[in-house]
Scaffold this motif. Structure first.
Motif, PDB file in Angstrom:
ATOM      1  N   ARG A   6      61.200  66.169  54.261  1.00  0.00           N
ATOM      2  CA  ARG A   6      60.813  66.372  55.763  1.00  0.00           C
ATOM      3  C   ARG A   6      60.784  65.371  56.303  1.00  0.00           C
ATOM      4  O   ARG A   6      61.615  65.230  57.311  1.00  0.00           O
ATOM      5  CB  ARG A   6      59.737  67.486  55.724  1.00  0.00           C
ATOM      6  N   GLY A   7      59.999  64.358  56.005  1.00  0.00           N
ATOM      7  CA  GLY A   7      59.755  63.100  56.745  1.00  0.00           C
ATOM      8  C   GLY A   7      61.123  62.344  56.904  1.00  0.00           C
ATOM      9  O   GLY A   7      61.406  61.753  57.997  1.00  0.00           O
ATOM     10  N   ALA A  14      63.317  64.079  59.261  1.00  0.00           N
ATOM     11  CA  ALA A  14      63.123  63.900  60.786  1.00  0.00           C
ATOM     12  C   ALA A  14      63.307  62.622  61.031  1.00  0.00           C
ATOM     13  O   ALA A  14      63.695  62.266  62.242  1.00  0.00           O
ATOM     14  CB  ALA A  14      61.736  64.014  60.798  1.00  0.00           C
ATOM     15  N   LEU A  15      63.250  61.545  60.421  1.00  0.00           N
ATOM     16  CA  LEU A  15      63.416  60.131  60.825  1.00  0.00           C
ATOM     17  C   LEU A  15      64.913  59.916  60.974  1.00  0.00           C
ATOM     18  O   LEU A  15      65.206  59.240  62.038  1.00  0.00           O
ATOM     19  CB  LEU A  15      63.062  59.182  59.735  1.00  0.00           C
ATOM     20  N   ARG A  51      66.254  61.252  64.241  1.00  0.00           N
ATOM     21  CA  ARG A  51      65.747  60.827  65.415  1.00  0.00           C
ATOM     22  C   ARG A  51      66.499  59.158  65.411  1.00  0.00           C
ATOM     23  O   ARG A  51      66.584  58.896  66.858  1.00  0.00           O
ATOM     24  CB  ARG A  51      64.015  60.356  65.346  1.00  0.00           C
ATOM     25  N   CYS A  52      66.706  58.703  64.538  1.00  0.00           N
ATOM     26  CA  CYS A  52      67.111  57.384  64.706  1.00  0.00           C
ATOM     27  C   CYS A  52      68.692  57.192  65.137  1.00  0.00           C
ATOM     28  O   CYS A  52      69.568  58.371  64.649  1.00  0.00           O
ATOM     29  CB  CYS A  52      67.139  56.612  63.408  1.00  0.00           C
ATOM     30  N   GLU A  54      55.258  55.313  64.676  1.00  0.00           N
ATOM     31  CA  GLU A  54      56.054  56.516  64.888  1.00  0.00           C
ATOM     32  C   GLU A  54      56.693  56.992  63.605  1.00  0.00           C
ATOM     33  O   GLU A  54      56.828  57.951  63.191  1.00  0.00           O
ATOM     34  CB  GLU A  54      57.079  56.319  66.021  1.00  0.00           C
ATOM     35  N   VAL A  55      57.285  55.610  62.924  1.00  0.00           N
ATOM     36  CA  VAL A  55      57.995  55.908  61.759  1.00  0.00           C
ATOM     37  C   VAL A  55      56.887  56.390  60.532  1.00  0.00           C
ATOM     38  O   VAL A  55      57.231  57.229  59.917  1.00  0.00           O
ATOM     39  CB  VAL A  55      58.634  54.666  61.244  1.00  0.00           C
ATOM     40  N   ARG A 106      54.242  58.162  61.124  1.00  0.00           N
ATOM     41  CA  ARG A 106      54.104  59.501  61.619  1.00  0.00           C
ATOM     42  C   ARG A 106      54.919  60.524  60.955  1.00  0.00           C
ATOM     43  O   ARG A 106      54.619  61.647  60.528  1.00  0.00           O
ATOM     44  CB  ARG A 106      53.736  59.668  63.185  1.00  0.00           C
ATOM     45  N   LEU A 107      56.514  60.057  61.299  1.00  0.00           N
ATOM     46  CA  LEU A 107      57.351  60.789  60.848  1.00  0.00           C
ATOM     47  C   LEU A 107      57.441  61.106  59.120  1.00  0.00           C
ATOM     48  O   LEU A 107      57.541  62.187  58.821  1.00  0.00           O
ATOM     49  CB  LEU A 107      58.646  60.281  61.225  1.00  0.00           C
ATOM     50  N   ALA A 135      55.394  63.743  57.278  1.00  0.00           N
ATOM     51  CA  ALA A 135      55.547  65.277  57.686  1.00  0.00           C
ATOM     52  C   ALA A 135      55.445  66.283  56.350  1.00  0.00           C
ATOM     53  O   ALA A 135      55.070  67.377  56.463  1.00  0.00           O
ATOM     54  CB  ALA A 135      56.921  65.443  58.206  1.00  0.00           C
TER      55      ALA A 135
END
Length: 256
Positions: free
Chosen positions: A167-168, A171-172, A175-176, A246-247, A249-250, A253
């Motif tokens: 999941r992480g 998500a990363l 976003r990138c 932020e990285v 945090r993602l 997940a």
């Protein structure tokens, strides 16, 4: 400080010695063996580490050495060279030029010098504590990108990274702005020189990570394990610093 400058010169020379062993082998045919853990190894890995160990014994007698191929040679308890003669042996085997030699010096348990020497692309980034980072002798810095949407994410393996934190990872990547597998030590060189913003590895050993930490930090970036622990561990994330929290945090997940 002068001592660190002298020892950085020793580290750079050790990387050059490894290059002089590795590159002629890279240019010709060579055999590939499998170690007990099923990872590949070549005569270039082994011969380069032996050459570096012999050099350290002459230049810094009494310092310990830890290497991927030949393990630990105890020293004075304060200083330890940590080397990976070829970080990215799979790239080396497949004639992909993103492999490199890693050289670190640990002092009282902390890495204070790092060298990433990517011989086939002609780029070496090096740093000593408090001295900044340099690419081929010229100062280098991480990028000023402050949004993941504008960031380049790189990693050694899409599959292994996704498997550790599905999941992480998803998500990363979502976003990138750009995700690529410019992996092994070359990805950390890219972060330290401002050409990528995030580099991930889900599995790390001491010889994989020790040289990377001082380089990324001296270039102005962030370096930690995936849980944010700043000490060396079994994973690594390097960023330009602005995006580090932020990285992390993602990547969390998947955690309970």
């Amino acid at each position: 400080m002068a001592e660190l400058d002298d020892l950085l010169a020793v580290a750079l020379r050790a990387a050059d010695i490894a290059r002089d062993v590795i590159m002629p082998i890279y240019a010709g045919p060579f055999d590939v063996e499998r170690k007990a853990d099923r990872t590949p190894v070549t005569e270039a890995d082994r011969r380069a580490e032996i050459a570096m160990r012999e050099f350290f014994a002459r230049e810094t007698p009494g310092f310990g050495v830890l290497g991927e191929e030949y393990g630990e040679s105890p020293g004075d308890g304060r200083h330890r060279w940590i080397v990976d003669p070829i970080d990215g042996t799979k790239s080396f085997i497949h004639r992909v030029p993103l492999f490199g030699t890693l050289v670190a010096l640990e002092q009282d348990g902390e890495p204070v010098i790092g060298v990433i020497a990517c011989h086939a692309v002609g780029e070496t980034v090096a740093a000593a504590l408090g001295r900044g980072a340099r690419l081929n002798g010229e100062p280098c810095r991480v990028s000023a990108v402050d949004r993941l949407e504008d960031a380049t994410l790189t990693m050694t393996s899409f599959a292994r990274t996704a498997a550790r934190r599905p999941r992480g990872y998803a998500a990363l990547v979502e976003r990138c702005g750009l995700a690529r597998a410019w992996g092994d030590c070359y990805g950390y060189l890219l972060v330290a020189t401002g050409r990528a913003e995030v580099m991930l590895d889900p599995d790390m050993s001491t010889w994989d990570a020790a040289a990377l930490q001082p380089i990324v930090r001296e270039a102005g970036g962030g370096f930690s394990q995936w849980d944010g622990n700043p000490r060396l561990g079994d994973s690594a994330v390097a960023t330009n610093g602005r995006l580090h929290a932020e990285v992390i945090r993602l990547l969390a997940a998947d955690l309970p």
